[in-house]
Design a protein around this motif. Structure first.
Motif, PDB file in Angstrom:
ATOM      1  N   VAL A  43      50.325  27.857  49.614  1.00 16.63           N
ATOM      2  CA  VAL A  43      49.442  27.248  50.172  1.00 16.63           C
ATOM      3  C   VAL A  43      48.160  27.653  49.758  1.00 16.63           C
ATOM      4  N   GLU A  44      48.559  29.058  49.536  1.00 18.73           N
ATOM      5  CA  GLU A  44      47.663  29.956  48.611  1.00 18.73           C
ATOM      6  C   GLU A  44      47.447  29.753  47.750  1.00 18.73           C
ATOM      7  N   ARG A  89      46.256  24.631  59.019  1.00 14.04           N
ATOM      8  CA  ARG A  89      46.429  23.929  60.813  1.00 14.04           C
ATOM      9  C   ARG A  89      45.644  22.620  60.392  1.00 14.04           C
ATOM     10  N   VAL A  90      44.535  21.772  59.292  1.00 12.32           N
ATOM     11  CA  VAL A  90      44.585  20.936  59.476  1.00 12.32           C
ATOM     12  C   VAL A  90      45.355  19.860  59.017  1.00 12.32           C
ATOM     13  N   GLN A  96      41.559  19.909  64.095  1.00 12.57           N
ATOM     14  CA  GLN A  96      42.009  21.276  64.413  1.00 12.57           C
ATOM     15  C   GLN A  96      40.195  21.327  63.725  1.00 12.57           C
ATOM     16  N   LEU A  97      39.928  21.249  62.537  1.00 10.33           N
ATOM     17  CA  LEU A  97      38.547  21.437  61.827  1.00 10.33           C
ATOM     18  C   LEU A  97      37.678  21.641  63.339  1.00 10.33           C
ATOM     19  N   ARG A  98      37.389  20.916  64.198  1.00 12.04           N
ATOM     20  CA  ARG A  98      36.913  21.144  64.891  1.00 12.04           C
ATOM     21  C   ARG A  98      36.207  22.718  65.893  1.00 12.04           C
ATOM     22  N   ALA A 113      41.169  18.062  52.964  1.00 10.45           N
ATOM     23  CA  ALA A 113      42.623  17.979  54.146  1.00 10.45           C
ATOM     24  C   ALA A 113      43.052  17.285  55.346  1.00 10.45           C
ATOM     25  N   ALA A 114      42.108  17.780  56.386  1.00  9.06           N
ATOM     26  CA  ALA A 114      41.346  17.617  57.421  1.00  9.06           C
ATOM     27  C   ALA A 114      41.327  15.682  57.568  1.00  9.06           C
TER      28      ALA A 114
END
Length: 165
Positions: A43-44, A89-90, A96-98, A113-114
């Protein structure tokens, strides 16, 4: 298809590692090889060829169509750690964006992604990204209710309106 040796370098041309890959591999397979050799998580990683970022799903045979190529180069640019953490996370749970800080709610990669994971995440995107035609169209693909969160400026964009109608 054949094998190809991929030299993975930094943007300053420092060699990070070399991966021997089959041309039927996807970019994400190369990233997994890079992770096993360098510890930089998938992911990085952002991998580029000739200045263009290559999507995870792209097959190497389409990225390097010349069958005679045995040695190729990809440039790795590492995402900032905070962005990578929020992407993880998303991708698991879009809403989770919230919980994300404002700079992450304004990060196009994280927001895309979210909303791909859960269209309702568009509510927590920055105003700027709720005014981004592509972001809004991706969010609204599963449910047109996402358009309720579109920035007013988009409704004056003929391209956006044409895609909505």
């Amino acid at each position: 298809m054949g094998l190809v040796k991929i030299q993975v370098t930094t943007k300053t041309n420092k060699l990070l590692c070399a991966i021997l890959a089959d041309k039927v591999w996807r970019t994400v397979d190369v990233k997994e090889g890079v992770e096993s050799q360098t510890g930089i998580t998938v992911v990085e990683q952002r991998l580029y060829v000739d200045g263009a970022e290559i999507a995870n799903k792209e097959r190497l045979c389409s990225v390097f169509p010349d069958n005679d190529q045995e040695n190729v180069q990809m440039t790795l640019i590492r995402r900032p750690r905070l962005q990578a953490q929020w992407l993880e996370r998303v991708m698991k749970y879009g809403l989770q964006l919230r919980e994300a800080p404002p700079e992450i709610q304004d990060d196009r990669d994280v927001v895309m992604a979210a909303v791909r994971r859960n269209w309702k995440a568009i509510e927590y995107a920055s105003e700027r990204l709720r005014g981004d035609c592509e972001v809004m169209l991706v969010a609204a693909r599963p449910d047109v209710k996402a358009f309720d969160f579109a920035h007013d400026s988009l409704w004056g964009d003929p391209l956006f309106v044409m895609n909505v109608v």
